[in-house]
Motif scaffolding. Structure first.
Motif, PDB file in Angstrom:
ATOM      1  N   THR A   9       0.853  -1.179   0.000  1.00  0.00           N
ATOM      2  CA  THR A   9       0.000   0.000   0.000  1.00  0.00           C
ATOM      3  C   THR A   9       0.897   1.239   0.000  1.00  0.00           C
ATOM      4  O   THR A   9       2.128   1.118   0.035  1.00  0.00           O
ATOM      5  CB  THR A   9      -0.966  -0.044   1.202  1.00  0.00           C
ATOM      6  OG1 THR A   9      -1.867   1.054   1.096  1.00  0.00           O
ATOM      7  CG2 THR A   9      -0.233   0.033   2.540  1.00  0.00           C
ATOM      8  N   GLU A  15       1.035   5.845   0.807  1.00  0.00           N
ATOM      9  CA  GLU A  15       0.411   7.110   1.227  1.00  0.00           C
ATOM     10  C   GLU A  15       0.992   8.225   0.363  1.00  0.00           C
ATOM     11  O   GLU A  15       2.204   8.202   0.107  1.00  0.00           O
ATOM     12  CB  GLU A  15       0.702   7.375   2.706  1.00  0.00           C
ATOM     13  CG  GLU A  15      -0.012   6.376   3.610  1.00  0.00           C
ATOM     14  CD  GLU A  15       0.157   6.696   5.099  1.00  0.00           C
ATOM     15  OE1 GLU A  15       0.916   7.620   5.436  1.00  0.00           O
ATOM     16  OE2 GLU A  15      -0.473   6.017   5.891  1.00  0.00           O
ATOM     17  N   SER A  63      -3.002   7.573   0.476  1.00  0.00           N
ATOM     18  CA  SER A  63      -3.648   6.282   0.253  1.00  0.00           C
ATOM     19  C   SER A  63      -4.586   6.335  -0.960  1.00  0.00           C
ATOM     20  O   SER A  63      -4.776   7.391  -1.568  1.00  0.00           O
ATOM     21  CB  SER A  63      -4.446   5.896   1.493  1.00  0.00           C
ATOM     22  OG  SER A  63      -5.663   6.626   1.494  1.00  0.00           O
ATOM     23  N   ARG A  64      -5.191   5.211  -1.256  1.00  0.00           N
ATOM     24  CA  ARG A  64      -6.178   5.132  -2.354  1.00  0.00           C
ATOM     25  C   ARG A  64      -7.576   5.434  -1.820  1.00  0.00           C
ATOM     26  O   ARG A  64      -8.572   5.300  -2.542  1.00  0.00           O
ATOM     27  CB  ARG A  64      -6.172   3.748  -3.002  1.00  0.00           C
ATOM     28  CG  ARG A  64      -4.824   3.346  -3.550  1.00  0.00           C
ATOM     29  CD  ARG A  64      -4.538   3.958  -4.920  1.00  0.00           C
ATOM     30  NE  ARG A  64      -3.101   4.078  -5.097  1.00  0.00           N
ATOM     31  CZ  ARG A  64      -2.493   4.792  -6.042  1.00  0.00           C
ATOM     32  NH1 ARG A  64      -3.204   5.500  -6.904  1.00  0.00           N
ATOM     33  NH2 ARG A  64      -1.193   4.845  -6.128  1.00  0.00           N
ATOM     34  N   LEU A  75      -6.960  10.312  -2.250  1.00  0.00           N
ATOM     35  CA  LEU A  75      -7.166  10.700  -3.656  1.00  0.00           C
ATOM     36  C   LEU A  75      -7.330  12.218  -3.770  1.00  0.00           C
ATOM     37  O   LEU A  75      -6.834  12.839  -4.719  1.00  0.00           O
ATOM     38  CB  LEU A  75      -8.392   9.984  -4.238  1.00  0.00           C
ATOM     39  CG  LEU A  75      -8.252   8.457  -4.350  1.00  0.00           C
ATOM     40  CD1 LEU A  75      -9.554   7.829  -4.860  1.00  0.00           C
ATOM     41  CD2 LEU A  75      -7.088   8.065  -5.264  1.00  0.00           C
ATOM     42  N   ARG A 129      -3.878  13.735  -3.561  1.00  0.00           N
ATOM     43  CA  ARG A 129      -3.163  13.598  -4.853  1.00  0.00           C
ATOM     44  C   ARG A 129      -3.617  14.641  -5.857  1.00  0.00           C
ATOM     45  O   ARG A 129      -2.814  15.219  -6.574  1.00  0.00           O
ATOM     46  CB  ARG A 129      -3.376  12.200  -5.435  1.00  0.00           C
ATOM     47  CG  ARG A 129      -2.472  11.177  -4.797  1.00  0.00           C
ATOM     48  CD  ARG A 129      -2.715   9.789  -5.348  1.00  0.00           C
ATOM     49  NE  ARG A 129      -2.047   8.823  -4.509  1.00  0.00           N
ATOM     50  CZ  ARG A 129      -0.751   8.531  -4.592  1.00  0.00           C
ATOM     51  NH1 ARG A 129      -0.002   9.107  -5.490  1.00  0.00           N
ATOM     52  NH2 ARG A 129      -0.206   7.660  -3.770  1.00  0.00           N
ATOM     53  N   ASP A 143      -5.726  11.166   6.422  1.00  0.00           N
ATOM     54  CA  ASP A 143      -5.627  10.056   5.464  1.00  0.00           C
ATOM     55  C   ASP A 143      -4.956   8.852   6.127  1.00  0.00           C
ATOM     56  O   ASP A 143      -5.389   7.707   5.959  1.00  0.00           O
ATOM     57  CB  ASP A 143      -4.810  10.527   4.247  1.00  0.00           C
ATOM     58  CG  ASP A 143      -4.651   9.424   3.209  1.00  0.00           C
ATOM     59  OD1 ASP A 143      -5.652   8.742   2.913  1.00  0.00           O
ATOM     60  OD2 ASP A 143      -3.526   9.239   2.688  1.00  0.00           O
ATOM     61  N   HIS A 149      -6.375   5.169   6.713  1.00  0.00           N
ATOM     62  CA  HIS A 149      -5.602   4.111   6.060  1.00  0.00           C
ATOM     63  C   HIS A 149      -5.314   2.984   7.058  1.00  0.00           C
ATOM     64  O   HIS A 149      -5.478   1.801   6.760  1.00  0.00           O
ATOM     65  CB  HIS A 149      -4.287   4.739   5.557  1.00  0.00           C
ATOM     66  CG  HIS A 149      -3.446   3.872   4.686  1.00  0.00           C
ATOM     67  ND1 HIS A 149      -2.090   4.068   4.570  1.00  0.00           N
ATOM     68  CD2 HIS A 149      -3.737   2.815   3.896  1.00  0.00           C
ATOM     69  CE1 HIS A 149      -1.603   3.160   3.733  1.00  0.00           C
ATOM     70  NE2 HIS A 149      -2.568   2.393   3.310  1.00  0.00           N
TER      71      HIS A 149
END
Ligand code: TYD
Length: 199
Positions: free
Chosen positions: A37, A39, A41-42, A47, A50, A73, A77
């Motif tokens: 995984t 950071e 994170s998804r 997101l 990002r 996040d 996570h």
């Protein structure tokens, strides 16, 4: 013994993602269950971070907002992804964790405040720091040919590396430091020998 949680850290272009994938391959081949995984994170907060780090996003986040978002996040996570995997006996490898916030967000923010934002998540069982000259790292990033993110600037990365080294010296948990200028194979081998006693 529960499975280990390992965080891999370094400035942008240090090679943490490559190391994580190589470790995943080797540990899986040895018969371990592995979850990789990263950071940010998804998850939804990751997101969103990002998108904000992209230079064409209309909002340029300030350092305080980024420190809060990264901490939120990370908390999500841990709760939704890292702890459930560990509870099932899966080895978790995370490309970035608490020390990223300490190194990046302490530029512009009080390090003690950044640390306190991150005191509701567990320390990793092992922190692997991949050290690299920022000039070498920036050359790698530029060679990828992708649009640079907001934090991928040489002057900034130099300060991040200084912070990493300073924070690593004070890190309260288990940690190792390797040279990102070694070959990927050497790095993987060195990391595996530190992970083996935790398995
Ligand atoms: P990065 O690992 O570079 O993601 P990707 O390789 O997918 O682009 O992370 C994006 C940026 O976020 C990177 O410049 C480091 C920064 N970052 C922080 O500033 N603080 C943090 O806590 C984390 C996790 C990342």
């Amino acid at each position: 013994m529960t499975s280990p949680f390992i965080a891999i850290e370094g400035i942008d272009g240090a090679g943490t993602t490559t190391l994580m994938h190589n470790l995943q391959d080797r540990l899986t081949a040895e018969g371990h269950k592995v979850h990789i995984t990263s950071e940010p994170s998804r998850g939804e907060v990751g997101l969103f971070i990002r998108r904000m780090l992209s230079p064409d996003h209309p909002l340029e986040p300030d350092s305080t907002t980024l420190a809060l978002l990264f901490a939120a996040d990370r908390r999500l996570h841990v709760l939704t992804e890292i702890q459930p995997a560990l509870a099932e006996g899966v080895v978790v490898l995370s490309d970035r964790y608490i020390l990223s916030s300490m190194a990046y967000q302490s530029i512009g923010e009080d390090p003690a405040w950044v640390r306190s934002l991150n005191d509701r998540v567990p320390l990793p069982d092992l922190l692997i720091y991949v050290d690299i000259d920022p000039d070498v790292a920036m050359a790698r990033i530029t060679a990828r040919g992708k649009t640079l993110e907001r934090l991928e600037r040489l002057d900034f990365q130099r300060r991040v590396r200084e912070n990493y080294l300073e924070m690593l010296a004070k890190w309260p948990g288990a940690s190792v430091r390797f040279s990102g200028e070694d070959t990927p194979d050497v790095l993987t081998q060195q990391a595996l020998s530190c992970i083996a006693p935790l398995l």
